[in-house]
Every structure is written in C-alpha cells, then in structure tokens.
Write an enzyme that holds these catalytic residues in place. Structure first.
Site, mmCIF file in Angstrom:
data_model
loop_
_atom_site.group_PDB
_atom_site.id
_atom_site.type_symbol
_atom_site.label_atom_id
_atom_site.label_comp_id
_atom_site.label_asym_id
_atom_site.label_seq_id
_atom_site.Cartn_x
_atom_site.Cartn_y
_atom_site.Cartn_z
ATOM 1 N N THR A 66 -11.163 -1.339 1.481
ATOM 2 C CA THR A 66 -9.844 -0.720 1.293
ATOM 3 C C THR A 66 -8.887 -1.701 0.633
ATOM 4 O OG1 THR A 66 -10.180 0.721 3.198
ATOM 5 C CG2 THR A 66 -7.896 0.318 2.538
ATOM 6 N N ASN A 139 -19.481 8.055 -1.491
ATOM 7 C CA ASN A 139 -19.787 7.866 -0.071
ATOM 8 C C ASN A 139 -20.255 9.136 0.615
ATOM 9 O OD1 ASN A 139 -16.907 7.975 -0.916
ATOM 10 N ND2 ASN A 139 -16.582 8.541 1.218
ATOM 11 N N GLN A 167 -20.296 1.581 -1.632
ATOM 12 C CA GLN A 167 -21.473 2.289 -1.120
ATOM 13 C C GLN A 167 -22.742 1.962 -1.904
ATOM 14 O OE1 GLN A 167 -21.859 3.869 1.629
ATOM 15 N NE2 GLN A 167 -19.767 4.295 2.257
ATOM 16 N N SER A 187 -17.770 -4.194 0.358
ATOM 17 C CA SER A 187 -17.409 -4.253 1.770
ATOM 18 C C SER A 187 -18.636 -4.656 2.578
ATOM 19 C CB SER A 187 -16.899 -2.880 2.226
ATOM 20 O OG SER A 187 -16.640 -2.914 3.608
ATOM 21 N N ALA A 188 -18.488 -5.689 3.423
ATOM 22 C CA ALA A 188 -19.655 -6.246 4.127
ATOM 23 C C ALA A 188 -20.285 -5.263 5.105
ATOM 24 C CB ALA A 188 -19.240 -7.520 4.865
ATOM 25 N N HIS A 189 -19.452 -4.453 5.794
ATOM 26 C CA HIS A 189 -20.030 -3.655 6.881
ATOM 27 C C HIS A 189 -20.897 -2.495 6.398
ATOM 28 C CE1 HIS A 189 -17.293 -0.019 7.264
ATOM 29 N NE2 HIS A 189 -16.531 -0.773 6.503
ATOM 30 N N THR A 225 -5.237 -17.591 5.871
ATOM 31 C CA THR A 225 -6.435 -18.348 6.254
ATOM 32 C C THR A 225 -7.656 -17.451 6.163
ATOM 33 O OG1 THR A 225 -5.137 -19.769 7.686
ATOM 34 C CG2 THR A 225 -7.496 -19.661 8.149
ATOM 35 N N CYS A 312 -13.919 8.176 6.965
ATOM 36 C CA CYS A 312 -12.479 8.003 6.923
ATOM 37 C C CYS A 312 -11.773 9.353 6.963
ATOM 38 C CB CYS A 312 -12.089 7.236 5.678
ATOM 39 S SG CYS A 312 -13.196 5.867 5.356
HETATM 40 N N1 PLP Z 1 -14.828 2.755 -0.769
HETATM 41 C C1 PLP Z 1 -15.807 3.550 -0.357
HETATM 42 C C2 PLP Z 1 -16.614 4.306 -1.372
HETATM 43 C C3 PLP Z 1 -16.089 3.697 1.007
HETATM 44 O O1 PLP Z 1 -17.068 4.514 1.398
HETATM 45 C C4 PLP Z 1 -15.297 2.986 1.938
HETATM 46 C C5 PLP Z 1 -15.511 3.163 3.387
HETATM 47 O O2 PLP Z 1 -15.956 4.180 3.848
HETATM 48 C C6 PLP Z 1 -14.287 2.150 1.461
HETATM 49 C C7 PLP Z 1 -14.079 2.062 0.100
HETATM 50 C C8 PLP Z 1 -13.423 1.367 2.383
HETATM 51 O O3 PLP Z 1 -14.091 0.209 2.853
HETATM 52 P P1 PLP Z 1 -13.641 -0.506 4.197
HETATM 53 O O4 PLP Z 1 -14.115 0.331 5.329
HETATM 54 O O5 PLP Z 1 -14.317 -1.843 4.145
HETATM 55 O O6 PLP Z 1 -12.158 -0.646 4.144
#
Ligand code: PLP
Length: 379
Positions: A66, A139, A167, A187-189, A225, A312
């Site tokens: 994000t 996504n 994704q 995004s790492a997760h 930091t 989301c």
């Molecule tokens: N972009 C896409 C295509 C995503 O699927 C997501 C999360 O679902 C994000 C951005 C946002 O990433 P984060 O959860 O690391 O903020």
C-alpha cells in the site's frame, strides 16, 4: 486457500526475522551494533533487488504494498495519472481523480482504449507529464497484463510507468528491465515474508519525492528507522521466491483441477479471466445464486479459508470493481469466490475445498428445485 490475502510465513523467514530482531543496533548508528543492523538491511536489499533484476540501491523499503503504491503515485511529481480500472484500492483511493482505462471481458487491459486515454490525457498533462499505473497480476482474478507492451505504448506518450507487482512476485518471474517499467511495488507478506514490509523498486536515476520526512534513511526517499527484522525476513522470502518459482508454476495443475471439477458440477459457473494468461495459483469462480458471504461462512465452518474479491474489500457488500470492470453483472460478481493456493497448499486442501463447494452447491440447488416444485404445485 487464501494466499492472495496473505501467505503463511515461511519457517526460514521466521528464523531470520527472530535472529534479526535480537539485534540491538539502529542501522544509522556508526558503532558495531549499528553496523551489524545495517548489514542485515543491505543484505536484504540485495536479495529483493535480485528478485526483480534491479540494482540494490534502487530498492526503497516501505511498510508494504500500500505504501509502495502511494509513494509511486504521489512521489513522482505533479503528473497526470492514468490507471487501469482493475487496480487495487491502494492505487484507486490514493488517486481518486485518475483517468481510468477499461478492461476487456477477460480482464486484460483494453489496449486501444489505453492509447485513446493517454492521447487525451497528454493534451491536459502540462509540463509534469503522465504517469501510468497498471498491475502485473490482478489480486482477485490472477489475470496478467502484457506489461512490456503496455509500457511501450506509454513510452510513446513520454509517460512514467508504475507497475504493482505485489501479487505477481513469487508466482511469475520478474525483471524490471524486461517489463520496461520505471517503478515496481512489492509486498513481503504475499511471498511468505513478514507482514508490514514491502518495497518500491525504481529504475536508476529516477527522482522520487518522499511521503515521509525526517531522517535521511533510504537515500532520503523514505524517512524513519528501518524495520530491520522485517527487512531480514523479506530478504529471505525474496530468495526463496526465486528458488521456488517452479513450485509456484506447478500450482496451476491444482487450480485447473479445481476449476474443471467445479464447472463440471455447475456449468453455469463463470471462471473469471479463464481465457487470459493468469497466475498459476488463483481462481475466481462464481456459484450462481449463492452470495459470496454465504459461501465464505459455509467454507469457514468447513475449515476452508477463501475470499470474496480481495481481502481488502471483503466485508464490503458492494460487488468487486474488478469483476464489474470485466462486464460481470452485480449478481454474478456478488457470487464470486477467490481461491488462491501457495507454497504450503496440499492435495487434501484441494479435496476439502471441492467437497465444501459441492455440498453447498447441491444444498442450494436442492432448495431451488424444491422451491420450483412448490411454485409449480401452487400454479
Ligand atoms: N496491491 C495488490 C495487488 C494487493 O493485492 C495488495 C494486498 O492485497 C496490495 C497492493 C497492498 O499490499 P499490502 O497489504 O502490503 O499493503
């Protein structure tokens, strides 16, 4: 089966994260403790750079996808922004006034429309120029966009190009040079790394205005930091994403099996984006007449975690903007379920999902049949 919401953290990542969190130094400190924290951050930066074929100094760590998306759009100067209609909310809500390019029914970007919108926008862009933001993989549907071709079109209008690859990472090979984009979000997760860490990767020499001001971290592109343990975990997850890319490709076998079994049972179900190039792990399929919320509850009771639309936007009742942009009716979009597989998925998970889907579908179909019978007997 909800890896696109977040992937379970990999054990090697947990180990690196825990080890790094025992480090007492601030990476900006010059003493030995600080220097060892700095080493952790810079090693991780090299691993993230290797994931996308960039130079490590062009990786800006952020708090996640994000923030990377917000930084790309807001940090690249006063440009007129053009986005695809299927972008994630972290793009659409960051720039609510952006020009939007429609999708084809298969979820790919309408390239003729893209040229038209860019040509129109160019006239109004002024000295700042244009910025186009298009995601590599959606996504909700997993549909892949032809980013090299899209970038080439955009370059014809002198536009900067940003690509949300959140994704796509770990599921398809990534190379920022081959994609031809100026900025790439990660995004790492989503790749088995920790939550709350991501990156915006830049092409060499790209000037970026920071969103966060204060210290000089991240070459003055993002103050604060560094999240040392998060970076260390992200680095290991990025390395594993490269070495396990083949495993991610193999997930397509299970995805296809799921789709074949469900559509054999319910030929009216629509698999969104099935005709397009897609991620190997994602399937978005409707169960006609059964609201996604009802499906989610039934699957949850059966111990199967899935999603309606993107994580989301789940909890929101309105139908997914992505499916609507692909021409789905409200009813069709409201009955769509996202199934997403990943590194720890097993054959038993596929069975459990198909079983839960079948039970719910037959229960609903039975109720429909008995209602039809009741209606005709009243008639
Ligand atoms: N972009 C896409 C295509 C995503 O699927 C997501 C999360 O679902 C994000 C951005 C946002 O990433 P984060 O959860 O690391 O903020």
């Amino acid at each position: 089966m909800d890896f696109n919401a977040t992937a379970p953290i990999r054990p090697e990542v947990v180990e690196a994260f825990l080890r790094a969190s025992q480090n007492v130094g601030n990476p900006s400190s010059v003493h030995g403790f600080g220097r060892s924290a700095r080493r952790l951050v810079e090693d991780a930066r090299r691993s993230v750079a290797a994931l996308v074929g960039s130079r490590s100094q062009d990786v800006v760590f952020t708090s996640g996808g994000t923030e990377a998306n917000n930084l790309a759009l807001k940090g690249s100067g006063k440009r007129l922004i053009v986005v695809s209609a299927g972008e994630h909310d972290s793009i659409l809500q960051a720039m609510p006034d952006a020009e939007s390019v429609s999708l084809n029914p298969d979820g790919t970007l309408d390239l003729a429309k893209l040229e038209q919108v860019l040509a129109e926008a160019e006239k109004r862009a002024g000295a700042g120029g244009l910025l186009l933001s298009v995601m590599l993989a959606n996504n909700e549907t997993g549909v892949l966009q032809a980013i090299p071709e899209i970038s080439q079109i955009a370059k014809g209008f002198d536009a900067l190009v940003h690509c949300d690859a959140v994704q796509a990472a770990g599921k398809v090979a990534l190379d920022i040079v081959a994609l031809g984009v100026d900025m790439l979000s990660l995004s790492a997760h989503k790749i088995g790394g920790p939550q709350g860490i991501g990156a915006l990767v830049l092409t060499p020499g790209l000037d970026l205005q920071p969103l966060l001001l204060g210290g000089g971290q991240e070459r003055r592109r993002r103050a604060g930091t560094e999240n040392v343990a998060g970076c260390a975990g992200f680095g290991v997850a990025a390395e594993l994403a490269v070495t396990h890319l083949g495993d991610a490709h193999s997930l397509a076998v299970w995805r296809d099996e799921i789709e074949e079994r469900l559509t054999a049972l319910s030929p009216e179900s629509r698999v969104f984006g099935r005709e397009a190039q897609r991620l190997p792990n994602t399937s978005c399929i409707s169960m006609p007449g059964v609201p996604a919320e009802t499906q989610l509850m039934a699957f949850d009771l059966a111990g199967v975690a899935v999603s309606s639309g993107s994580a989301c936007s789940s909890g929101k009742v309105q139908p997914s903007h992505v499916l609507r942009a692909m021409g789905a009716s409200d009813a069709e979009a409201a009955s769509a379920l996202r199934i997403s597989l990943g590194w720890s998925s097993k054959a038993e998970d596929v069975e459990a999902l198909v079983e839960a889907w079948t039970t719910l579908f037959l229960r609903h179909a039975g109720r429909e049949t008995s209602l039809d019978a009741a209606a005709s007997s009243v008639a």
